[in-house]
Design an enzyme around this catalytic site. Sequence first.
Site, mmCIF file in Angstrom:
data_model
loop_
_atom_site.group_PDB
_atom_site.id
_atom_site.type_symbol
_atom_site.label_atom_id
_atom_site.label_comp_id
_atom_site.label_asym_id
_atom_site.label_seq_id
_atom_site.Cartn_x
_atom_site.Cartn_y
_atom_site.Cartn_z
ATOM 1 N N GLY A 93 0.820 -1.214 0.000
ATOM 2 C CA GLY A 93 0.000 0.000 0.000
ATOM 3 C C GLY A 93 0.849 1.257 0.000
ATOM 4 O O GLY A 93 2.070 1.213 0.092
ATOM 5 N N ARG A 96 3.958 5.888 1.950
ATOM 6 C CA ARG A 96 4.496 7.257 2.061
ATOM 7 C C ARG A 96 3.992 8.092 0.899
ATOM 8 O O ARG A 96 4.681 8.969 0.395
ATOM 9 C CB ARG A 96 6.002 7.241 2.061
ATOM 10 C CG ARG A 96 6.583 6.517 0.868
ATOM 11 C CD ARG A 96 8.000 6.862 0.699
ATOM 12 N NE ARG A 96 8.598 6.041 -0.328
ATOM 13 C CZ ARG A 96 9.761 6.309 -0.859
ATOM 14 N NH1 ARG A 96 10.416 7.364 -0.472
ATOM 15 N NH2 ARG A 96 10.250 5.523 -1.769
ATOM 16 N N LYS A 116 4.640 11.629 -3.302
ATOM 17 C CA LYS A 116 5.488 10.602 -2.689
ATOM 18 C C LYS A 116 6.351 11.288 -1.640
ATOM 19 O O LYS A 116 7.088 12.227 -1.962
ATOM 20 C CB LYS A 116 6.358 10.005 -3.796
ATOM 21 C CG LYS A 116 7.056 8.727 -3.448
ATOM 22 C CD LYS A 116 7.531 8.118 -4.765
ATOM 23 C CE LYS A 116 8.417 6.940 -4.595
ATOM 24 N NZ LYS A 116 8.748 6.349 -5.899
ATOM 25 N N ARG A 186 -2.087 -1.074 -10.131
ATOM 26 C CA ARG A 186 -0.934 -1.950 -10.348
ATOM 27 C C ARG A 186 -1.397 -3.397 -10.329
ATOM 28 O O ARG A 186 -2.487 -3.694 -9.825
ATOM 29 C CB ARG A 186 0.070 -1.792 -9.192
ATOM 30 C CG ARG A 186 0.395 -0.380 -8.816
ATOM 31 C CD ARG A 186 0.549 -0.242 -7.295
ATOM 32 N NE ARG A 186 0.611 1.177 -6.936
ATOM 33 C CZ ARG A 186 1.731 1.854 -6.737
ATOM 34 N NH1 ARG A 186 2.876 1.243 -6.804
ATOM 35 N NH2 ARG A 186 1.704 3.133 -6.456
ATOM 36 N N ASP A 255 4.123 -4.750 -7.570
ATOM 37 C CA ASP A 255 3.516 -3.479 -7.141
ATOM 38 C C ASP A 255 4.074 -2.315 -7.946
ATOM 39 O O ASP A 255 3.576 -1.196 -7.831
ATOM 40 C CB ASP A 255 3.740 -3.241 -5.636
ATOM 41 C CG ASP A 255 5.194 -3.388 -5.226
ATOM 42 O OD1 ASP A 255 5.759 -4.475 -5.443
ATOM 43 O OD2 ASP A 255 5.782 -2.417 -4.707
HETATM 44 P P1 AMP Z 1 8.778 1.493 -3.484
HETATM 45 O O1 AMP Z 1 10.140 0.912 -3.256
HETATM 46 O O2 AMP Z 1 8.760 2.991 -3.454
HETATM 47 O O3 AMP Z 1 8.077 0.906 -4.662
HETATM 48 O O4 AMP Z 1 7.941 1.081 -2.185
HETATM 49 C C1 AMP Z 1 7.597 -0.238 -1.830
HETATM 50 C C2 AMP Z 1 6.695 -0.208 -0.613
HETATM 51 O O5 AMP Z 1 7.384 0.294 0.531
HETATM 52 C C3 AMP Z 1 5.464 0.657 -0.767
HETATM 53 O O6 AMP Z 1 4.416 0.040 -0.072
HETATM 54 C C4 AMP Z 1 5.879 1.944 -0.112
HETATM 55 O O7 AMP Z 1 4.786 2.696 0.326
HETATM 56 C C5 AMP Z 1 6.723 1.437 1.053
HETATM 57 N N1 AMP Z 1 7.717 2.420 1.498
HETATM 58 C C6 AMP Z 1 8.878 2.758 0.885
HETATM 59 N N2 AMP Z 1 9.523 3.706 1.584
HETATM 60 C C7 AMP Z 1 8.775 4.005 2.662
HETATM 61 C C8 AMP Z 1 8.907 4.909 3.771
HETATM 62 N N3 AMP Z 1 9.947 5.713 3.898
HETATM 63 N N4 AMP Z 1 7.904 4.908 4.680
HETATM 64 C C9 AMP Z 1 6.851 4.110 4.562
HETATM 65 N N5 AMP Z 1 6.662 3.237 3.555
HETATM 66 C C10 AMP Z 1 7.602 3.175 2.616
HETATM 67 MG MG MG Z 2 6.534 1.160 -5.681
#
Ligand code: AMP
Ligand code: MG
Length: 499
Positions: A93, A96, A116, A186, A255
């Site tokens: 989900g 952030r 983001k 997605r 995702d």
């Molecule tokens: P991403 O690598 O940006 O595709 O993120 C993968 C998952 O990790 C997603 O569910 C993001 O919302 C979560 N996520 C990544 N960085 C953070 C963060 N700093 N705080 C909270 N959730 C995160």
């Molecule tokens: Mg992502």
Amino acid sequence: MAIDGVAPRFNFDNSFARELEGFYVPWKGSELPAPTVLRLNVGLARELGLDPDVLETAGGAQVLSGSVAPEGGAPLAMAYAGHQFGGFSPQLGDGRALLIGEVIDRVGNRHDIHLKGSGPTPFSRGGDGKAVLGPVLREYLIGEAMHALGIPTTRALAAVLTGESIYRNGAQPGAVLARVASSHLRVGTFQFFAVREETEKIRELADYAIARHYPELVGLPDRYISLLRSVCDAQAELVAKWMHVGFVHGVMNTDNTTISGETIDYGPCAFIDAYDSGAVFSSIDEHGRYAYGNQPYITQWNLARFAETLLDVINPDDSKAAAEQATEVLGSFATTYETAWLAGMRKKLGLSIEEAEDLELAHGLFDVLQGKGVDYTRFFRALSSVTRGDAAMVRTLFGDPGDVPVSFNTWLESYRQRLSREKREPLSRAAGMDAVNPVYIPRNHMVEEALDAAVAGDLSLFDALLGVVTAPFVEQEGRDEYAQPAPDDFGRYVTYCGT
Ligand code: AMP
Ligand code: MG
């Protein structure tokens, strides 16, 4: 919190919030004392019918950072699951991120406006919900470069400084990326509900995705299998385009695989310099799962996970028949991909007529280039000189004259023979090739240098690089260093899942 000064106005129409209750959590971004817009994509803002001058004010920064909800928006955090490096997480989900709403642009198209780094949400799983400047500007830069290269992608609308210090290997400037996508649906969105066996929700989601991205399928009795086929086609076209420009996504989790067929989430991505089908840049991709040459197979694997989520709606009465239909569609991915890849390769090679041996010619070239240290981008750009009768430029890319392998000479001979059967006049053919083989890609060493300087407060390199890579097909006066490979002392490039 109230808006400071003039409130930016958006032509919102929030279909996801309205039609898909239960697929998200209504949410708000973290309040910030004084966010500021660092960079605004003025052209994109105008396309979206937004006023760039207002977006750059304090009120604009409040909205683009998620600190204040815009009038008419419906901010929410989306639910999704996902296979990450092959392992399934039933709940990821927007941890952030925030979908603040959908805008209808000046020509009637719908876009998500998504933030983001806007603060924690119920999906944060212990994360801080924040983002920092380096990765935010990387996504801005690479996304815009991809767009300019003609590759479907989410796009950056703004990079906003939050004024906070965020700890990631030391203190970093906090930032929010405001990005625009044709949607944020997605494969993982479907997986979230499939793993919970919520078949009715899968049907709702599929109907929503069809209406939004594949409206020609609305109401058709076989629309769910057709949705699978359409997404397979869009993703096959997309990954073929990545391969044409040497792009390595780096984190092709389900995702990060869109239903629209747009590239999403620029984390540990990179462009290859020397051609290498096994190129991997991400520090965490130890086994090369997401290596350059593996990307088409991984796309197909991700689509198989998508197909699994649809089986109960494809044929509710006969799961075996549904699986057979889905398998057949997935089986055609390889051909669709190959057709898309070859069509693009013909353009890169300047071939306007189609011959059966073209596939072999194209594959043969990559067999020759593998492991020779030849710069991929420069090679294809130099190829238009061959069609003008001068092969010296491509040869020098192998190193000294003695380094040119015999296999390349053999390939060049077949290529020349193949060109002799083309009807097109060489100069116009060369111009056609130069229109698809870029001079400039975001070179890894240039990106690093620009981001380091930006984080230290100097955006001049970032702006210059952005200017160059957003006009990638035209040679720009005085910009030759942007077309050069990394200096030897740059070493092996390693990227990190920048959060
Ligand atoms: P991403 O690598 O940006 O595709 O993120 C993968 C998952 O990790 C997603 O569910 C993001 O919302 C979560 N996520 C990544 N960085 C953070 C963060 N700093 N705080 C909270 N959730 C995160
Ligand atoms: Mg992502």
